[in-house]
Design an enzyme around this catalytic site. Structure first.
Site, short mmCIF file in Angstrom:
data_model
loop_
_atom_site.label_atom_id
_atom_site.label_comp_id
_atom_site.label_asym_id
_atom_site.label_seq_id
_atom_site.Cartn_x
_atom_site.Cartn_y
_atom_site.Cartn_z
CB THR A 1 -1.81 6.16 -2.04
OG1 THR A 1 -1.66 4.76 -2.01
CG2 THR A 1 -2.99 6.56 -1.20
CB THR A 2 0.98 3.40 -5.67
OG1 THR A 2 0.67 2.69 -4.47
CG2 THR A 2 2.39 3.08 -6.06
CG ASP B 1 -1.93 1.03 1.25
OD1 ASP B 1 -2.52 1.24 0.18
OD2 ASP B 1 -2.16 1.65 2.29
CG ASP C 1 -6.83 1.01 0.11
OD1 ASP C 1 -6.90 1.82 1.04
OD2 ASP C 1 -5.77 0.72 -0.48
P1 ADP Z 1 -2.75 2.63 -5.98
O1 ADP Z 1 -2.16 2.86 -4.63
O2 ADP Z 1 -2.45 3.75 -6.91
O3 ADP Z 1 -4.20 2.28 -5.94
P2 ADP Z 1 -2.32 -0.09 -6.79
O4 ADP Z 1 -1.13 -0.91 -6.47
O5 ADP Z 1 -3.60 -0.41 -6.13
O6 ADP Z 1 -1.93 1.41 -6.58
O7 ADP Z 1 -2.51 -0.17 -8.37
C1 ADP Z 1 -3.50 0.54 -9.02
C2 ADP Z 1 -3.34 0.39 -10.50
O8 ADP Z 1 -3.44 -0.97 -10.88
C3 ADP Z 1 -4.45 1.11 -11.24
O9 ADP Z 1 -3.92 1.77 -12.35
C4 ADP Z 1 -5.38 -0.01 -11.65
O10 ADP Z 1 -6.12 0.31 -12.80
C5 ADP Z 1 -4.40 -1.10 -11.91
N1 ADP Z 1 -5.02 -2.44 -11.84
C6 ADP Z 1 -5.64 -3.00 -10.79
N2 ADP Z 1 -6.09 -4.24 -11.10
C7 ADP Z 1 -5.74 -4.45 -12.38
C8 ADP Z 1 -5.89 -5.54 -13.31
N3 ADP Z 1 -6.51 -6.66 -12.95
N4 ADP Z 1 -5.38 -5.40 -14.54
C9 ADP Z 1 -4.75 -4.28 -14.91
N5 ADP Z 1 -4.56 -3.22 -14.10
C10 ADP Z 1 -5.04 -3.30 -12.86
MG MG Z 2 -5.12 0.61 -5.16
#
Ligand code: ADP
Ligand code: MG
Length: 555
Positions: free
Chosen positions: A98-99, A65, A399
């Site tokens: 957040t990332t 996270d 989240d």
């Molecule tokens: P954040 O803290 O920004 O939410 P995450 O590690 O949760 O970071 O990653 C979010 C990113 O991963 C987003 O751009 C989301 O669209 C992408 N994402 C999540 N699940 C999938 C998936 N199954 N296939 C492709 N992209 C995904």
């Molecule tokens: Mg996320």
């Protein structure tokens, strides 16, 4: 270093003062900010890696996270802190992304550095970034998908997107619908009340044993075996402190000379317990929760009077109780008034077994309170085999709860997997053509910075970042503006159709906050650090770890 600027006529800087100006200040700040972003880049997306954060002996957090990584990190540079704040604001405002927000901010910083090296003035970059920022909400809206509140499948998709890549992934099929159901139960007048959803973590069992419980859960048993927990329509008193007899009564060292003295002592003790319990029953309370210990004679009297009590509640449990029962905490029961009481419907006890706990572990009991006045409190009981697992699942579930609630209230989502980043980038490049002068370059660089998201998603999945972005772009050019990367196959797919969707506001907030923070960093052309100023301001999380005073590499 101060000497090289000479003495200032009005500001007198002491020898302790460090000062960096102009381009040096800028590149120092950019480097620090970009370093923070680099630290979380590899956690982005479902295929992102975890970070192990060690902050002291035995104090280890394993997480994926972004905001957790950043807030646990000992960041000791003002510009880096500004980037950490982006993540914190993102978490507070929308609960996810957040990332993404930090990765975008880092990329914007790198692009800015490049532009300044090419001779653009930082304020031109700032203007260009701002112009791009103005276009972003409109461009994102073009790819928005409307969600009906009853569209369970899509809502579950949103929960899944938030849960993927976290420790919770193995039980995603159980958790996603549970999260949707939990939020749904709190909807009144079309608006979800996220505060009414409590997450109760319980170590033991597997993640798939997590479930939704009507009402509140409090991890405490009754104080006395004769107390019954099953009751209806309880009036609850919450005591912030102990229920104890005055010191002379409980001192184990007390000297008792004769039988009469002993009798007298017992009599005094009884009277005092009577007084405390009398005050409680006079109030009309039949359930008492305290934050500290309850002395035995008081417990016995309470049990005699048919009052349920449970001592030494943990802070989060107390908070939940106050919030949902409407009770006001009291410190002295004799000063309390009936208005301080909270109200609940049914109470009962549930036994949660530690499924894989082995022979020696007795079943853990927890008190469940349902039928609360402030309608609709639900608890997501989150389970997991170890503390680290439970904590990470809890963060992921939180989240997911926020994004589902956000979607139910806003009703708008965008496809994920880098799709909105590419479509916004294409829109920005078009818009850049209408922008005068060198600012145009900065607008284009915002487009490049946004594409860092699909690039990083691809990279973290083990695919070619360049090919991926090119493929997504050409798919968008061909009119498919909901296409992004499928991080499991590396192929370009319609992520909206695949159910990989995120609330619109997660994206708008992430992009806008990134631009804003980077712009404030770019506007700084002078860094003056006066001796201990930096460490004196460093009020939180300084537990003597790696970053002690003056370890700042840039100071
Ligand atoms: P954040 O803290 O920004 O939410 P995450 O590690 O949760 O970071 O990653 C979010 C990113 O991963 C987003 O751009 C989301 O669209 C992408 N994402 C999540 N699940 C999938 C998936 N199954 N296939 C492709 N992209 C995904
Ligand atoms: Mg996320």
């Amino acid at each position: 270093m101060a000497e090289q600027f000479g003495r200032q006529p009005t500001v007198v800087l002491s020898d302790e003062t460090q000062r960096t100006s102009g381009k040096d200040a800028l590149s120092m700040n950019i480097e620090a900010g970009a370093a923070v972003a680099e630290a979380v880049r590899t956690t982005l997306g479902p295929r992102g890696m975890d970070k192990m954060l060690v902050s002291g002996p035995g104090d280890v957090v394993v997480t994926n996270d972004g905001v957790t990584v950043l807030s646990e990190m000992d960041v000791d540079h003002p510009a880096a802190e500004m980037i950490v704040e982006v993540a914190e604001t993102q978490e507070a405002e929308v609960g996810d992304g957040t990332t993404t927000s930090v990765v975008v901010a880092g990329a914007l910083l790198n692009e800015a550095e490049d532009l300044v090296e090419q001779g653009l003035h930082p304020s031109t970059v700032v203007e260009g970034y701002r112009t791009a920022g103005d276009h972003i909400p409109g461009l994102l809206e073009e790819v928005t998908i409307d969600v009906a509140p009853e569209d369970t499948e899509l809502l579950a998709g949103i929960a899944r997107t938030a849960l993927t890549g976290k420790g919770a992934e193995s039980a995603i099929d159980e958790l996603a619908p549970m999260v949707v159901e939990a939020v749904r139960r709190t909807v009144s007048d079309g608006e979800p009340t996220l505060d009414a959803v409590k997450v109760h973590s319980f170590q033991g069992g597997s993640i798939a044993d997590s479930r939704l419980v009507e009402g509140l859960m409090v991890d405490r048993e009754p104080d006395h075996q004769n107390m019954t927990i099953d009751r209806e329509d309880a009036d609850i008193l919450v005591v912030d402190g102990p229920l104890e007899l005055s010191e002379a009564e409980t001192d184990p060292e007390i000297e008792v000379g004769s039988m009469e003295e002993l009798d007298e002592f017992i009599e005094r003790e009884r009277e005092e317990a009577d007084r405390i319990v009398g005050a409680i029953t006079d109030l009309g309370a039949d359930v008492v929760f305290t934050t500290e210990a309850v002395d035995d004679p008081v417990k016995n009297r309470l049990a005699d009077e048919g009052v349920f009590s449970s001592a030494s509640l943990r802070d989060p449990d107390v908070e939940k109780l106050l919030e949902t029962t409407g009770a006001t905490p009291v410190t002295d029961v004799e000063d309390a008034s009936p208005e301080d009481l909270g109200y609940t419907g049914d109470m009962h006890q549930e036994v949660i077994r530690k499924k894989y706990g082995g022979g020696s572990s007795s079943p853990d009991k927890t008190t469940v309170i349902t039928g609360l006045d402030e309608a609709g409190a639900v608890t997501l009981l989150v389970r997991g085999s170890t503390e680290h697992v439970v904590d990470e699942v809890e963060r992921a579930v939180e989240d997911a709860l926020t994004v589902v609630a956000e979607t139910l209230s806003d009703g708008r989502v965008v496809p994920g997997g880098g799709a909105p980043e590419v479509s916004t980038a294409l829109g920005l490049r078009e818009a850049a053509e209408g922008v005068e002068g060198r600012q145009q370059l900065a607008v284009e660089r915002v487009a490049d910075a946004l594409e860092t998201v699909p690039r990083t998603l691809a990279e973290n999945g083990g695919f070619s970042p360049v090919d991926t972005v090119v493929d997504i772009r050409s798919s968008h050019d061909a009119g498919n503006d909901a296409t992004g990367i499928d991080v499991h196959t590396g192929e370009v797919v319609d992520t909206g159709e695949a159910g990989v969707v995120e609330p619109l506001r997660v994206k708008t907030q992430a992009f806008e906050a990134g631009i804003e923070a980077v712009n404030s960093i770019l506007r700084i052309d002078d860094v003056v650090s006066a001796g201990d100023l930096q460490t004196a301001n460093d009020d939180e999380a300084d537990d003597g770890g790696a970053g002690g005073p003056n370890t700042n590499p840039y100071a």
